[in-house]
Write a protein that holds these residues in place. Structure first.
Motif, PDB file in Angstrom:
ATOM      1  N   ALA A  58      -2.739  25.243  -0.292  1.00 10.34           N
ATOM      2  CA  ALA A  58      -2.320  26.357   0.574  1.00 10.34           C
ATOM      3  C   ALA A  58      -2.762  27.694   0.000  1.00 10.34           C
ATOM      4  CB  ALA A  58      -0.799  26.340   0.751  1.00 10.34           C
ATOM      5  N   ARG A  59      -2.821  27.777  -1.328  1.00  9.52           N
ATOM      6  CA  ARG A  59      -3.158  29.048  -1.981  1.00  9.52           C
ATOM      7  C   ARG A  59      -4.652  29.338  -1.995  1.00  9.52           C
ATOM      8  NH1 ARG A  59       1.227  28.839  -6.778  1.00  9.52           N
ATOM      9  NH2 ARG A  59       2.921  29.858  -5.624  1.00  9.52           N
ATOM     10  N   VAL A  60      -5.459  28.433  -1.516  1.00  7.93           N
ATOM     11  CA  VAL A  60      -6.894  28.735  -1.421  1.00  7.93           C
ATOM     12  C   VAL A  60      -7.090  29.988  -0.570  1.00  7.93           C
ATOM     13  CG1 VAL A  60      -9.112  27.907  -0.526  1.00  7.93           C
ATOM     14  CG2 VAL A  60      -7.588  26.334  -1.756  1.00  7.93           C
ATOM     15  N   HIS A  61      -6.295  30.121   0.507  1.00 12.90           N
ATOM     16  CA  HIS A  61      -6.463  31.266   1.415  1.00 12.90           C
ATOM     17  C   HIS A  61      -5.240  32.168   1.511  1.00 12.90           C
ATOM     18  CE1 HIS A  61     -10.237  29.594   2.757  1.00 12.90           C
ATOM     19  NE2 HIS A  61      -9.644  28.449   3.033  1.00 12.90           N
ATOM     20  N   VAL A  91       9.076  34.410   7.203  1.00 12.65           N
ATOM     21  CA  VAL A  91       8.905  32.983   6.914  1.00 12.65           C
ATOM     22  C   VAL A  91       8.122  32.331   8.048  1.00 12.65           C
ATOM     23  CG1 VAL A  91      10.106  30.784   6.578  1.00 12.65           C
ATOM     24  CG2 VAL A  91      11.089  32.893   5.642  1.00 12.65           C
ATOM     25  N   LEU A  92       7.111  31.574   7.685  1.00 12.42           N
ATOM     26  CA  LEU A  92       6.381  30.744   8.658  1.00 12.42           C
ATOM     27  C   LEU A  92       6.479  29.297   8.208  1.00 12.42           C
ATOM     28  CD1 LEU A  92       4.383  30.092  10.971  1.00 12.42           C
ATOM     29  CD2 LEU A  92       2.511  30.684   9.398  1.00 12.42           C
ATOM     30  N   VAL A  93       7.111  28.466   9.024  1.00 13.55           N
ATOM     31  CA  VAL A  93       7.143  27.020   8.778  1.00 13.55           C
ATOM     32  C   VAL A  93       5.975  26.427   9.547  1.00 13.55           C
ATOM     33  CG1 VAL A  93       8.479  24.889   9.014  1.00 13.55           C
ATOM     34  CG2 VAL A  93       9.656  27.071   8.599  1.00 13.55           C
ATOM     35  N   HIS A  94       5.019  25.828   8.831  1.00 11.37           N
ATOM     36  CA  HIS A  94       3.796  25.371   9.502  1.00 11.37           C
ATOM     37  C   HIS A  94       3.533  23.898   9.229  1.00 11.37           C
ATOM     38  CE1 HIS A  94      -0.173  25.410  11.285  1.00 11.37           C
ATOM     39  NE2 HIS A  94      -0.072  26.699  11.548  1.00 11.37           N
ATOM     40  N   ASP A  95       3.134  23.221  10.268  1.00 13.80           N
ATOM     41  CA  ASP A  95       2.577  21.864  10.246  1.00 13.80           C
ATOM     42  C   ASP A  95       1.443  21.805   9.199  1.00 13.80           C
ATOM     43  OD1 ASP A  95       0.924  19.684  11.105  1.00 13.80           O
ATOM     44  OD2 ASP A  95       0.553  20.553  13.082  1.00 13.80           O
ATOM     45  N   ALA A  96       1.421  20.739   8.370  1.00 16.52           N
ATOM     46  CA  ALA A  96       0.373  20.665   7.346  1.00 16.52           C
ATOM     47  C   ALA A  96      -0.064  19.234   7.061  1.00 16.52           C
ATOM     48  CB  ALA A  96       0.864  21.319   6.058  1.00 16.52           C
ATOM     49  N   THR A 120       6.248  34.318   3.306  1.00 19.16           N
ATOM     50  CA  THR A 120       6.466  32.971   2.760  1.00 19.16           C
ATOM     51  C   THR A 120       5.949  31.932   3.743  1.00 19.16           C
ATOM     52  OG1 THR A 120       8.429  33.682   1.545  1.00 19.16           O
ATOM     53  CG2 THR A 120       8.226  31.321   1.988  1.00 19.16           C
ATOM     54  N   LEU A 121       5.168  30.999   3.231  1.00 19.67           N
ATOM     55  CA  LEU A 121       4.684  29.866   4.024  1.00 19.67           C
ATOM     56  C   LEU A 121       5.441  28.625   3.586  1.00 19.67           C
ATOM     57  CD1 LEU A 121       2.681  28.295   5.868  1.00 19.67           C
ATOM     58  CD2 LEU A 121       1.089  28.263   3.916  1.00 19.67           C
ATOM     59  N   VAL A 122       6.088  27.972   4.534  1.00 25.80           N
ATOM     60  CA  VAL A 122       6.790  26.717   4.261  1.00 25.80           C
ATOM     61  C   VAL A 122       5.975  25.594   4.880  1.00 25.80           C
ATOM     62  CG1 VAL A 122       8.926  25.414   4.581  1.00 25.80           C
ATOM     63  CG2 VAL A 122       9.010  27.915   4.331  1.00 25.80           C
ATOM     64  N   LEU A 123       5.511  24.686   4.050  1.00 22.76           N
ATOM     65  CA  LEU A 123       4.735  23.552   4.555  1.00 22.76           C
ATOM     66  C   LEU A 123       5.707  22.474   5.006  1.00 22.76           C
ATOM     67  CD1 LEU A 123       2.143  23.457   1.638  1.00 22.76           C
ATOM     68  CD2 LEU A 123       1.870  24.543   3.894  1.00 22.76           C
ATOM     69  N   THR A 129       4.123  33.578  -0.982  1.00 22.94           N
ATOM     70  CA  THR A 129       4.900  32.481  -1.562  1.00 22.94           C
ATOM     71  C   THR A 129       4.695  31.210  -0.743  1.00 22.94           C
ATOM     72  OG1 THR A 129       6.554  34.071  -2.280  1.00 22.94           O
ATOM     73  CG2 THR A 129       7.246  31.764  -2.171  1.00 22.94           C
ATOM     74  N   VAL A 130       4.494  30.094  -1.431  1.00 24.12           N
ATOM     75  CA  VAL A 130       4.341  28.802  -0.751  1.00 24.12           C
ATOM     76  C   VAL A 130       5.508  27.894  -1.151  1.00 24.12           C
ATOM     77  CG1 VAL A 130       2.895  26.764  -0.430  1.00 24.12           C
ATOM     78  CG2 VAL A 130       1.831  29.006  -0.782  1.00 24.12           C
ATOM     79  N   ILE A 131       6.140  27.289  -0.171  1.00 23.74           N
ATOM     80  CA  ILE A 131       7.224  26.320  -0.414  1.00 23.74           C
ATOM     81  C   ILE A 131       6.824  25.004   0.255  1.00 23.74           C
ATOM     82  CG2 ILE A 131       9.633  25.742   0.137  1.00 23.74           C
ATOM     83  CD1 ILE A 131      10.231  28.758   0.082  1.00 23.74           C
TER      84      ILE A 131
END
Ligand SMILES: [Zn+2]
Length: 313
Positions: free
Chosen positions: A296-299, A224-229, A273-276, A303-305
């Protein structure tokens, strides 16, 4: 009141672990409880909002709480999340912006009023020691009164501050090992992302950053990566009408990561998993969850949350 800084412990740990490309974990091979992540606040920026709290997360393992960032209301968000405040054991601050640290001292003070009697370690950039000392000074009357009147243990000796100025190993206990990387969040230096490796999975919190190669390295293969967006088309609406619109937009754009680039970072790191989170804008009904996900799915092909307050992941 004196706050102990345990730099020696950090340096010994760092030296012992330096050069280890991979840390076997858990060292004993024992089965342990799963690591849970609860998003406590998912909106970017310190201005209080109705629909999302300021940035904070809690990681729970074996009933131990590891809090990452302390935006406004973090103690109450933990209560909403069903986490008993005396479970607080470690606090990690990514950087010293008020949406990430405004309730750092309040979290510890209020956990103490809720029954905390055990050690808390706080980790983050300087001047964390001075901030902690001054917070205790500011609240000395209440702390002294409750200690005498309510039979509480003295608070200051429970709190152990560790100032971090470079990336690398941070701490390790029976549940988890924590490492950090310097990220790029000008003009705030240093700013960190943190990685938590437990027996069952790994979680990375980016903190605030522009797209960061250091973070890509830190997050390699994480679950899981929680990323600033940022949703860039929403920024113009966000700043419309404020007197400092141009400089505010410039500031936001140059310190953070677009949602498309968050997807690029997640793909480069190979996370599942990418958590925005730290969403900007945080409460623009014209920016839907599907718009965040599509961008987010452009690149990113995992899984995107889209982060929501109190969401458990
Ligand atoms: Zn920031």
């Amino acid at each position: 009141m004196q706050v102990r800084i345990d730099r020696r412990m950090f340096l010994v740990g760092a030296a012992a672990l330096a050069g280890a490309a991979l840390w076997p974990w858990p060292a004993t091979g024992q089965q342990r409880d799963s690591m849970k992540l609860i998003l406590l606040g998912t909106g970017g920026g310190p201005r209080p909002r109705k629909t999302s709290s300021a940035p904070a997360q809690v990681i729970l393992i074996n009933d131990t709480a590891y809090v990452v960032d302390c935006g406004d209301g973090v103690a109450r968000q933990l209560v909403f999340a069903g986490v008993p405040l005396p479970r607080l054991r470690h606090v990690f601050l990514t950087h010293h912006h008020s949406d990430h640290n405004a309730d750092y001292g309040n979290l510890i003070l209020l956990a103490w009023t809720a029954g905390l009697r055990t050690r808390v370690d706080a980790w983050g950039p300087p001047p964390l020691e001075k901030m902690t000392q001054q917070f205790f000074e500011m609240n000395a009357y209440d702390i002294a009164t409750r200690t005498a009147d309510e039979g509480r243990v003295p608070l200051a000796p429970l709190v152990h501050v560790h100032e971090l100025s470079q990336g690398g190993p941070v701490m390790q206990d029976q549940n988890v090992k924590v490492s950090s990387a310097l990220v790029n969040h000008p003009p705030v230096i240093p700013a960190f992302g943190y990685r938590f490796d437990a027996s069952d999975r790994s979680i990375v919190i980016s903190g605030d950053t522009t797209p960061s190669d250091n973070l890509i390295k830190l997050a390699q293969g994480a679950d899981v990566l929680v990323h600033d967006a940022l949703y860039v088309p929403g920024i113009n609406r966000l700043v419309a009408g404020v007197p400092n619109a141009t400089s505010l937009k410039q500031s936001i754009m140059s310190h953070h990561t677009s949602v498309e680039d968050a997807g690029r970072v997640a793909q480069a790191a190979g996370v599942k998993t990418l958590v925005l989170s730290h969403l900007v804008p945080a409460e623009d009904p014209a920016v839907t969850d599907q718009m965040w996900i599509d961008a987010a799915r452009v690149h990113f092909r995992g899984t995107v949350i889209v982060g929501k307050d109190l969401l458990e992941i």
